[in-house]
Design an enzyme around this catalytic site. Structure first.
Site, mmCIF file in Angstrom:
data_model
loop_
_atom_site.group_PDB
_atom_site.id
_atom_site.type_symbol
_atom_site.label_atom_id
_atom_site.label_comp_id
_atom_site.label_asym_id
_atom_site.label_seq_id
_atom_site.Cartn_x
_atom_site.Cartn_y
_atom_site.Cartn_z
ATOM 1 N N MET A 1 -0.094 -8.047 -4.909
ATOM 2 C CA MET A 1 -0.681 -7.349 -3.774
ATOM 3 C C MET A 1 -0.448 -5.858 -3.962
ATOM 4 S SD MET A 1 -0.822 -9.009 -0.283
ATOM 5 C CE MET A 1 -1.287 -8.406 1.279
ATOM 6 N N HIS A 2 -1.299 -5.209 -4.713
ATOM 7 C CA HIS A 2 -1.048 -3.802 -4.986
ATOM 8 C C HIS A 2 -1.786 -2.900 -4.011
ATOM 9 C CE1 HIS A 2 -4.790 -3.209 -7.364
ATOM 10 N NE2 HIS A 2 -4.674 -4.503 -7.450
ATOM 11 N N ALA A 3 -1.602 -1.617 -4.174
ATOM 12 C CA ALA A 3 -1.957 -0.677 -3.109
ATOM 13 C C ALA A 3 -3.408 -0.698 -2.654
ATOM 14 C CB ALA A 3 -1.593 0.737 -3.529
#
Lengths: 89, 575
Positions: free
Chosen positions: A14-16
């Site tokens: 779950m990246h930015a």
């Protein structure tokens, strides 16, 4: 209150970028929305909260929504999860 | 009070405008116990609100100027600014501990920064920097100090800074920036080169600049003499307004040479090219009568972003430049990153000696996938113009062979995929390391061309960092050692029927051009703004006459001797 589980399928976890899209898409709902991962609960309306969990690919997270617009909120979350490629299940 | 300061003249021209100090203010504060938490929270809220308005504006401007992708970072900043997990705990802390907003903000943001910085993921580690950026902005508002935003400048100003970094300069709107003055740097520093590209005056290496000049003072910058005058007298203002007009008039006169050939008085033709750093520089190159792009630096593609550029993104940019240059040669230098040009998204070890470390072709060969992407994009773009490719920082023949091999492999792949490209792309090297200059006769058998990168060649040969003021006097383009080396390279190229160019600042220097012409240099590539002056200079020179001086020049002992010899020659000629 409604609850739902999601498996993170995005390879990068779950990246930015997708996370901000997800957080941004629910900011207008009145319900209290929480994300639980590894025994820790954070406010899903907080990008810092969500990212500080360092959720990796394959993790299972539980999202709960509590409030007058909880059903619409959950619908929006599912939609955003798919659209942003965070989780397709 | 009027103050005159001197530095190095880095870019021609004269500007008169108010100063704008680009510096980070001190954000120090004391921890305090407060009486009224509600009031403290209100103070925090208003600092947050002002920060939000500012960021919205910066984001909007960035979208317009550099595109939505690059502006996305400010969207992330805005999100942090309104994050409940950040703001909630801060207000809580103010209420419960009765501490000032500055302290509460610092404590809570430090906690998040620590979490992110300790993550085993470089991308996440960088988010710590985002939080810090936002925190500093809010802190500045709480403390009532100004954080300069070059992106928000909306009136004509002259920028004052200790130094300008490439990432600073991405944010400017050139329309408002009338000139630069910096405390460090030389004629070949980033800010100097950028100023010449933007065609605005610059004076660099001005000692005690930031200590002496205030924000908003009226300043005259004379980029010809390397002088600045703060709070000028009425007479000085008049004088410089006059000079400004005169400079503009001379510029118009040179413009008449725009479409003229670059030919010496005795009929010898050379090619005058421009050095560019991004597609937008093509306009200035063409306006200044460039017959080629002698150096297209591709580093900008990798800077100011959070991941590597894709093949498609690169393809589009190369195609754009090639299209605009049409049949005129465009020499693209493959990436020269690493060393002092670090990328936030790339985990490179800190270098003890950045200029002697893992950079340019060394990095490309170390990360072949990255390099292949660039080569593929270039080869595909070759159908749009007259592309030539060169590799930077070649020190050994093996490096060239390896790089060329990768190039050939990518060509073969594209051929199999049925993608068309120009089969005759010339592949050459930069000659900027002494070992390569010495071995030029051997290299000449395998490469298609040489481009002498004098900025680095001089600093590697003299072992003198051109940015270090204490040894800048050793950075000597006219040292006979450099001149002999340049001649060796040109001769070696010609012996094998290849061409030799030069893409360092030296190629446009008044005293150097006659020597280079006599040596038979085929292509001179320089800042676009030097082209017309050089064309005018060459048209007044006789190559055969200059040739008769070459042996004498090369047997001189010192750089000073050479400069004196050349100076005398020019004075005699003009008499």
């Amino acid at each position: 209150m409604i609850e739902k589980q999601f498996t993170i399928t995005d390879e990068a976890g779950m990246h930015a970028r997708p996370a901000s899209a997800l957080v941004g898409s629910i900011s207008k709902f009145k319900s209290d929305i929480q994300l639980e991962f590894n025994g820790k609960k954070v406010n899903l309306k907080s990008i810092l909260g969500v990212m500080s969990l360092g959720i990796s690919s394959g993790s299972v997270v539980t999202i709960s929504a509590d409030g007058e617009d909880e059903a619409e909120a959950m619908e929006k979350i599912e939609e955003a999860m798919k659209a942003e490629g965070i989780s397709n299940q | 009070m009027t103050a005159e300061l001197y530095g190095i003249a880095a870019s021609d021209g004269i500007a008169i405008a108010k100063t704008y100090r680009l510096e980070s203010p001190s954000l120090e504060f004391d921890k305090k116990t407060i009486e009224d938490p509600e009031m403290e929270i209100a103070r925090l809220q208003s600092a947050l609100a002002v920060s939000e308005t500012e960021l919205e504006l910066i984001k909007e401007q960035a979208e317009k100027r550099v595109g939505p992708k690059e502006a996305a970072i400010f969207g992330a900043h805005l999100m942090v600014l309104s994050d409940p997990e950040l703001i909630g705990p801060i207000t809580e802390k103010i209420k419960i501990e009765s501490v000032n907003a500055e302290y509460a903000l610092q404590e809570v943001s430090d906690m998040f920064m620590e979490i992110f910085a300790s993550m085993d993921n470089e991308y996440m580690q960088e988010r710590a920097a985002d939080i810090k950026d936002v925190r500093n902005r809010v802190l500045a508002h709480l403390l009532g100090v100004k954080i300069p935003d070059p992106g928000l400048i909306s009136e004509k100003v002259i920028l004052l800074a200790e130094d300008l970094t490439p990432s600073d300069t991405v944010q400017f709107n050139p329309e408002f920036i009338q000139g630069f003055v910096t405390e460090i740097g030389g004629r070949t520093s980033h800010s100097a080169i950028l100023a010449r590209t933007l065609e605005i005056p610059a004076v660099v290496g001005v000692k005690k600049l930031m200590k002496t000049l205030n924000d908003g003072a009226l300043l005259i910058i004379d980029g010809i003499e390397g002088k600045i005058i703060a709070d000028p007298t009425t007479e000085q203002l008049k004088e410089y307004e006059q000079r400004q007009k005169q400079f503009a008039a001379e510029k118009i006169e040179l413009a008449s040479l725009k479409d003229a050939p670059s030919r010496s008085a005795d009929g010898f033709e050379v090619e005058l090219g421009a050095n560019i750093g991004s597609p937008k520089d093509v306009t200035s190159a063409l306006e200044n009568g460039a017959e080629a792009i002698g150096l297209f630096r591709t580093e900008f593609l990798y800077m100011g972003r959070d991941s590597f550029p894709t093949e498609e993104q690169q393809f589009e940019i190369y195609s754009e430049v090639l299209n605009r240059m049409g049949s005129k040669p465009t020499v693209v230098r493959t990436m020269d990153i690493g060393g002092d040009k670090e990328l936030s998204y790339m985990d490179l070890p800190k270098e003890m000696n950045p200029f002697l470390g893992l950079r340019a072709i060394r990095l490309s060969l170390d990360m072949p996938d990255l390099f292949r992407t660039q080569l593929r994009a270039l080869i595909r773009a070759s159908v749009h113009g007259n592309l030539k490719i060169m590799f930077p920082m070649i020190a050994t023949l093996e490096e060239f062979r390896q790089a060329k091999q990768l190039f050939l492999e990518e060509q073969e792949k594209l051929r199999t995929e049925g993608i068309s490209f120009n089969e005759n792309i010339e592949v050459g090297i930069m000659v900027e390391i002494p070992s390569t200059a010495v071995m030029a006769d051997v290299f000449a058998k395998e490469v298609d061309f040489f481009s002498i990168g004098t900025n680095d060649l001089i600093q590697y040969t003299m072992a003198a960092d051109r940015m270090n003021e204490n040894v800048a006097h050793l950075y000597q383009p006219f040292n006979p050692a450099i001149l002999r080396m340049v001649k060796m390279v040109i001769d070696a190229a010609h012996k094998e029927g290849k061409w030799a160019g030069m893409c360092g600042e030296m190629a446009g220097e008044e005293l150097a051009v006659p020597i280079l012409l006599a040596m038979g240099l085929d292509e001179f590539s320089m800042s676009a703004t030097s082209i017309l002056k050089t064309r005018s200079l060459i048209s007044n020179l006789s190559k055969s006459e200059m040739e008769s001086h070459i042996d004498s020049i090369l047997s001189l002992a010192t750089a000073e001797d050479v400069k004196q010899y050349m100076g005398q020659l020019i004075t005699e000629k003009s008499q």
